[in-house]
Structures are given as structure tokens and as C-alpha cells.
Enzyme design. Structure first.
Site, short mmCIF file in Angstrom:
data_model
loop_
_atom_site.label_atom_id
_atom_site.label_comp_id
_atom_site.label_asym_id
_atom_site.label_seq_id
_atom_site.Cartn_x
_atom_site.Cartn_y
_atom_site.Cartn_z
N ASN A 182 -8.73 -5.29 2.29
CA ASN A 182 -8.00 -4.90 1.04
C ASN A 182 -8.04 -5.85 -0.26
O ASN A 182 -7.66 -7.04 -0.25
CB ASN A 182 -6.54 -5.02 1.29
CG ASN A 182 -5.41 -4.69 0.20
OD1 ASN A 182 -6.05 -4.13 -0.96
ND2 ASN A 182 -4.08 -4.77 0.26
N TRP A 183 -8.98 -5.24 -1.11
CA TRP A 183 -9.45 -6.13 -2.29
C TRP A 183 -8.01 -6.25 -3.12
O TRP A 183 -8.30 -7.28 -4.29
CB TRP A 183 -10.56 -5.38 -3.06
CG TRP A 183 -11.60 -5.40 -2.15
CD1 TRP A 183 -12.18 -5.75 -0.93
CD2 TRP A 183 -13.10 -4.86 -2.63
NE1 TRP A 183 -13.26 -5.41 -0.56
CE2 TRP A 183 -14.02 -4.86 -1.56
CE3 TRP A 183 -13.33 -4.25 -3.85
CZ2 TRP A 183 -15.37 -4.44 -1.66
CZ3 TRP A 183 -14.72 -4.14 -4.00
CH2 TRP A 183 -15.53 -4.07 -2.99
N LYS A 184 -7.16 -5.44 -3.33
CA LYS A 184 -6.13 -5.43 -4.19
C LYS A 184 -6.78 -5.22 -5.73
O LYS A 184 -7.65 -4.48 -5.58
CB LYS A 184 -5.32 -6.73 -4.17
CG LYS A 184 -4.92 -6.95 -2.59
CD LYS A 184 -3.81 -8.09 -2.62
CE LYS A 184 -3.69 -8.13 -0.93
NZ LYS A 184 -2.43 -9.23 -0.85
N HIS A 189 2.04 -0.68 1.08
CA HIS A 189 1.66 -2.16 1.19
C HIS A 189 2.97 -2.94 0.28
O HIS A 189 3.74 -2.12 -0.60
CB HIS A 189 0.40 -2.47 0.16
CG HIS A 189 0.16 -3.85 0.45
ND1 HIS A 189 0.81 -5.02 -0.49
CD2 HIS A 189 -0.77 -4.66 1.40
CE1 HIS A 189 0.15 -6.00 0.02
NE2 HIS A 189 -0.79 -5.95 0.85
N GLU A 198 3.35 -5.11 -1.74
CA GLU A 198 3.00 -5.45 -3.03
C GLU A 198 3.62 -4.21 -4.08
O GLU A 198 4.18 -4.22 -5.08
CB GLU A 198 1.62 -5.83 -3.56
CG GLU A 198 1.61 -7.30 -3.03
CD GLU A 198 0.11 -7.64 -2.88
OE1 GLU A 198 -0.60 -7.08 -3.08
OE2 GLU A 198 0.19 -8.58 -2.10
N GLU A 251 2.48 -6.75 8.34
CA GLU A 251 2.06 -7.52 7.39
C GLU A 251 3.50 -8.45 6.97
O GLU A 251 4.15 -7.77 6.24
CB GLU A 251 1.48 -6.94 5.93
CG GLU A 251 0.13 -6.28 6.36
CD GLU A 251 -0.85 -6.37 5.12
OE1 GLU A 251 -2.04 -7.16 5.17
OE2 GLU A 251 -0.22 -5.80 4.07
N GLY A 271 -0.82 -13.93 1.27
CA GLY A 271 -1.17 -14.81 0.15
C GLY A 271 -0.54 -16.09 0.18
O GLY A 271 -0.72 -16.79 -0.88
N SER A 325 -2.65 -13.77 5.27
CA SER A 325 -3.13 -15.16 5.68
C SER A 325 -4.19 -15.15 6.48
O SER A 325 -4.67 -16.35 7.19
CB SER A 325 -2.27 -16.50 5.53
OG SER A 325 -1.79 -16.27 4.35
N GLY A 332 -6.48 -9.77 3.03
CA GLY A 332 -6.31 -9.77 1.54
C GLY A 332 -7.63 -10.65 0.97
O GLY A 332 -8.85 -10.39 0.79
N GLY A 333 -7.02 -11.98 0.55
CA GLY A 333 -7.94 -13.16 -0.18
C GLY A 333 -9.15 -13.25 0.42
O GLY A 333 -10.20 -13.36 0.01
P1 13P Z 1 -3.93 -12.20 2.32
O1 13P Z 1 -4.88 -11.97 3.42
O2 13P Z 1 -4.40 -12.70 0.87
O3 13P Z 1 -2.63 -13.09 2.84
O4 13P Z 1 -3.38 -10.75 2.01
C1 13P Z 1 -3.06 -9.85 3.12
C2 13P Z 1 -2.60 -8.54 2.41
O5 13P Z 1 -1.54 -8.28 1.72
C3 13P Z 1 -3.60 -7.22 2.92
O6 13P Z 1 -3.18 -6.17 2.66
#
Ligand code: 13P
Length: 263
Positions: A12-14, A104, A106, A174, A180, A220, A241-242
């Protein structure tokens, strides 16, 4: 007979990488996977770029026959019409997106998306032939008050009531506090909640659907901790994510079967 669930590693590149950066990134990722003899039979890989990158990434995947699946990060609950700024599932399907992330944390936080809207979006995804990746998870406060599983189970139930039991879907657990933060859930914590989520699916949609549905862990995830999660019976992959924005790191996560680490 046990059902085999092909692990899914989803990036997930956000809101990162514009369409030019996306092309360069996907090319490098494909080279890295090829260099390491990646086999799509063992692990499925999907990337979830921003909307503005989808056409470029789709074209690249098709032209070079890359072993990557494509997904979007959200969709509208509506098919078309006066919904400025929204994106229809029909448009995503036309771009050969197979997946779409829904609910998600977010989006739940930034756009006040409630469970009912998440359910409506999931229904829209299924209607357009997309596989929804439905995100559920508790905040640290939820966990301290109710324990880890209560809120994710409640979020999942609303979605399961909205879609039929023969719909194909993926669940991503999640925990909000792990996203994050650099502090993932332990593999045992993830397994515990994923097992309860699978029971929840069994109760609503039957045992067969529960056994064939992939449940991912997200929060994470890195190359150093992925193998610990993947050893657990109810964790079928990761929503990353990251670490999905670093080619070497994401490629190493995909290759988790080769690098079992100590927990
Ligand atoms: P991180 O891997 O950066 O913690 O993000 C997880 C995430 O929200 C994937 O959708």
C-alpha cells in the site's frame, strides 16, 4: 482436505510516488523479483499505487507481462454520476485492477468513514468484480479498553452482513497503533486476532468461505519480521506500507519463505 491459501504480499503506497516514480519503481521491483527467481505460484504480489499512477502501472504490467497484481486504495460506493472527486469501481475494473483497499484506518480517520460506508464500498467492489481488501483494526485505546479483537470483529461483521457468502474478499488486520509506528504487533498477537476474524467469517459465511479467505496482517511489517507472522496458521500475508516503498525491502518481504528469521 485442507484449503491452500496462496500468501498475498500487498504494497500500500498510500500517497507516495507520482506516475513517473511509479514506473521506475515497478520496473526495479520486477527486476529484483526476477533476479531472485520469484515464483508467482508460491506468493502473490500486489501493488496499490495512488489513482493517478494506475494507468501507467497497468500499461507497464501488461506490456512487460510482469507477475504483479494491481489494486487501488479506495473506491466510491456509487457506480457513476454527480460525486465529484470519487472513483467508480467500474473505472478501476477497466484498468485491470484486481483489488481495492477499503476501510483503511487512515480513511476512517481522515474522511470519517464509518462501518456502513465501508460495507457499501465493499459491496460496490464485489459488484464490479474487484476483490476488496477490507481493513479492520483497533486503536491503542480500543485495545486497552476492550482487548484487541472486539473492534476488528465488529468492523468485520458489518461488512460480512452486506455481502453474499460467495463473494471473494481479503481481510487485512491492521492494528492502528502498529501502523507507521515501527512497533508491530507480535506474531502471537496478530495470530490471535486473525484466528478470531476467521471464526467470525465462519459464523457469517460458513466454514468453507472462512478456510478459503486470506487474512493479512499489516502494521510495521519489514523483511526482518515477516517470516514470524507468516509462520502463524491464520496469517496469510501482509499489507505493507512504508516498507513497500523500498524495492529491496519489499522484494525481501515477498521472499519470506527463503529467510526465516527468529521471532
Ligand atoms: P506501515 O507498514 O507503514 O506500518 O503501514 C501499514 C499500513 O497501513 C498498510 O496499509
Amino acid at each position: 482436505m485442507d484449503v491452500v491459501r496462496t500468501p498475498l504480499i500487498a504494497g500500500n503506497w498510500k500517497m507516495n510516488l507520482d506516475h513517473l516514480q511509479a514506473i521506475a519503481f515497478v520496473q526495479k521491483l520486477a527486476w529484483s523479483l526476477k533476479d531472485h527467481d520469484y515464483s508467482a505460484d508460491k506468493v502473490e504480489v500486489a501493488v496499490f499505487p495512488p489513482f493517478t499512477d494506475l494507468r501507467s502501472v497497468q500499461t507497464l504490467i501488461a506490456a512487460d507481462k510482469l507477475p504483479l497484481h494491481l489494486g487501488a486504495q479506495d473506491l466510491s460506493p456509487h457506480d457513476s454520476g454527480a460525486h465529484t472527486g470519487d472513483i467508480s469501481g467500474a473505472f478501476l475494473a477497466q484498468l485491470n485492477c484486481q483489488y481495492v483497499i477499503i476501510g483503511h484506518s487512515e480513511r476512517r480517520a481522515d474522511h470519517h468513514e464509518a462501518d456502513e460506508l465501508v460495507a457499501a464500498k465493499t459491496l460496490a467492489a464485489v459488484k464490479h468484480g474487484l476483490i476488496p481488501v477490507v481493513c479492520v483494526g483497533e486503536t491503542a485505546e480500543d485495545r486497552d479498553t476492550h482487548g484487541a479483537a472486539k473492534i476488528p470483529v465488529e468492523q468485520l461483521r458489518v461488512v460480512l452482513e452486506a455481502i453474499s457468502q460467495d463473494s471473494d474478499y481479503v481481510i487485512a488486520y491492521e492494528p492502528v497503533w502498529a501502523i507507521g509506528s515501527g512497533t508491530p504487533a507480535t506474531a502471537d498477537e496478530a495470530e490471535e486476532v486473525c484466528a478470531v476474524l476467521r471464526d467470525t467469517i465462519a459464523n457469517s459465511h460458513g466454514q468453507e468461505r472462512a478456510e478459503s479467505t486470506r487474512i493479512l496482517y499489516g502494521g510495521s511489517v519489514k523483511s526482518g519480521n515477516i517470516a514470524g507472522f507468516m509462520k502463524r496458521p491464520n496469517v496469510d500475508g501482509a499489507l505493507v506500507g512504508g516498507a513497500s516503498l523500498d524495492v529491496d525491502e519489499f522484494s525481501a518481504i515477498v521472499r519470506f519463505p527463503d529467510h526465516v528469521t527468529l521471532d
